[in-house]
Scaffold this motif. Structure first.
Motif, mmCIF file in Angstrom:
data_model
loop_
_atom_site.group_PDB
_atom_site.id
_atom_site.type_symbol
_atom_site.label_atom_id
_atom_site.label_comp_id
_atom_site.label_asym_id
_atom_site.label_seq_id
_atom_site.Cartn_x
_atom_site.Cartn_y
_atom_site.Cartn_z
ATOM 1 N N GLU A 1 52.357 -6.807 64.452
ATOM 2 C CA GLU A 1 51.460 -7.837 64.873
ATOM 3 C C GLU A 1 50.779 -7.622 66.362
ATOM 4 O OE1 GLU A 1 55.068 -8.710 67.335
ATOM 5 O OE2 GLU A 1 56.528 -9.151 66.143
ATOM 6 N N GLU A 2 50.577 -6.193 66.790
ATOM 7 C CA GLU A 2 49.099 -5.750 67.180
ATOM 8 C C GLU A 2 48.612 -5.044 67.024
ATOM 9 O OE1 GLU A 2 49.983 -5.718 72.611
ATOM 10 O OE2 GLU A 2 51.634 -4.288 70.504
ATOM 11 N N HIS A 3 47.086 -4.871 66.699
ATOM 12 C CA HIS A 3 46.275 -3.679 65.860
ATOM 13 C C HIS A 3 46.069 -2.332 66.583
ATOM 14 C CE1 HIS A 3 44.588 -6.278 62.280
ATOM 15 N NE2 HIS A 3 43.679 -6.475 62.963
ATOM 16 N N HIS A 4 47.619 -1.813 66.250
ATOM 17 C CA HIS A 4 47.179 -0.312 66.921
ATOM 18 C C HIS A 4 46.177 0.335 66.043
ATOM 19 C CE1 HIS A 4 51.591 -0.617 67.984
ATOM 20 N NE2 HIS A 4 50.685 -1.372 69.117
ATOM 21 N N VAL B 1 41.170 -1.488 73.704
ATOM 22 C CA VAL B 1 40.941 -2.443 74.774
ATOM 23 C C VAL B 1 39.110 -2.833 75.233
ATOM 24 C CG1 VAL B 1 41.287 -4.196 77.369
ATOM 25 C CG2 VAL B 1 42.580 -2.487 75.855
ATOM 26 N N LEU C 1 46.017 1.440 71.558
ATOM 27 C CA LEU C 1 45.966 0.069 72.073
ATOM 28 C C LEU C 1 43.909 0.088 72.345
ATOM 29 C CD1 LEU C 1 48.521 -1.809 72.878
ATOM 30 C CD2 LEU C 1 47.437 -1.902 71.133
ATOM 31 N N TYR D 1 43.904 1.434 60.698
ATOM 32 C CA TYR D 1 44.485 -0.128 61.630
ATOM 33 C C TYR D 1 45.885 -0.480 60.639
ATOM 34 C CZ TYR D 1 42.176 -4.035 58.857
ATOM 35 O OH TYR D 1 42.413 -4.172 58.208
ATOM 36 N N TYR E 1 51.480 4.243 76.842
ATOM 37 C CA TYR E 1 51.143 3.156 77.473
ATOM 38 C C TYR E 1 49.907 3.410 78.826
ATOM 39 C CZ TYR E 1 53.498 -0.220 74.651
ATOM 40 O OH TYR E 1 53.832 -0.232 72.922
ATOM 41 N N VAL F 1 50.348 3.980 72.427
ATOM 42 C CA VAL F 1 51.297 3.281 72.636
ATOM 43 C C VAL F 1 52.110 3.922 72.778
ATOM 44 C CG1 VAL F 1 52.737 1.959 70.805
ATOM 45 C CG2 VAL F 1 49.922 2.107 70.740
ATOM 46 N N SER G 1 48.537 6.484 67.835
ATOM 47 C CA SER G 1 48.586 5.024 67.857
ATOM 48 C C SER G 1 48.117 5.008 69.211
ATOM 49 C CB SER G 1 50.080 4.017 67.612
ATOM 50 O OG SER G 1 50.338 4.078 66.022
#
Length: 231
Positions: A181-184, A227, A225, A176, A93, A90, A223
């Motif tokens: 808004e996003e699951h970090h 995928v 993400l 988590y 990116y 995060v 943090s």
């Protein structure tokens, strides 16, 4: 008659005083799953949440475990997961990949440096429900990610995809952000209790290295993400 009533009243009063006080109902600490090092809004992935995580990110629903060190007779080989997972920092990116071209002691060190997902950026996440921990296996070399606690200097506590078995060096807890808004996700080493962090201040070949070095979960450097994708 009056004396009998008085005597009975006295006995009842005495029995009330001597009766044991009922123990208070145990209180559940709402922060039990959130240590002081974890900010509000973050929760550990365990129990039902671990089952949901396993279903989404590829580990089988049955209780298969990664092979353990020391010849643990109860350990069974992991059945190949139907999903691979990529880790995206995060902070910058970029996707995480092991550096197989690096010389020792940094061979297969993990860095968040890839702009896309190819072979080196794919991992399998193996879930051990007995310990409610996870292990990360690089699909590029089929080795588990270890925390190099015994290394010194710039390589101390770096993450490397170098182990063929899972022991304490390869076990992690996941947290988590269930309010975002996003699951970090954040990754915490069971070996030293530190969170995995992206090295943004380092330069040279260890820039953006993943290192289990932070006692607190404090920001985007800790943090990631996740995928999911098919093999």
């Amino acid at each position: 008659m009056t004396s009998a009533v008085l005597t009975l009243s006295a006995l009842l009063a005495a029995s009330t005083l001597m009766a044991p006080v009922a123990a208070a109902a145990p209180q559940t600490d709402p922060k039990a799953d959130r240590p002081a090092a974890v900010p509000s809004g973050w929760k550990i992935v365990k129990g039902p949440e671990l089952d949901k995580f396993a279903a989404r990110f590829g580990s089988r629903a049955d209780d298969r475990r990664a092979p353990s060190a020391g010849g643990d007779a109860s350990a069974r080989d992991i059945e190949p997961a139907p999903w691979a997972t990529a880790f995206q920092s995060v902070r910058n990116y970029k996707y995480v990949a092991p550096e197989f071209g690096y010389d020792a002691p940094n061979t297969a060190v993990l860095r968040a440096r890839s702009s896309g997902i190819k072979g080196w950026e794919r991992f399998a996440i193996d879930v051990d429900r007995n310990t409610e921990s996870v292990a990360f296996r690089s699909l590029a070399n089929n080795h588990y990610v270890s925390v190099e606690k015994n290394f010194t200097g710039a390589s101390q506590n770096v993450l490397r995809a170098r182990s063929t078995v899972v022991n304490s060096w390869e076990r992690f807890d996941l947290y988590y952000d269930h309010e975002g808004e996003e699951h970090h996700y954040a990754i915490r080493s069971r070996l030293n209790g530190n969170f995995v962090s992206l090295e943004t201040t380092s330069t040279g070949p260890l820039q953006y290295t993943l290192r289990a070095s932070k006692a607190q979960l404090s920001g985007p450097s800790e943090s990631f993400l996740l995928v999911p994708m098919e093999f």
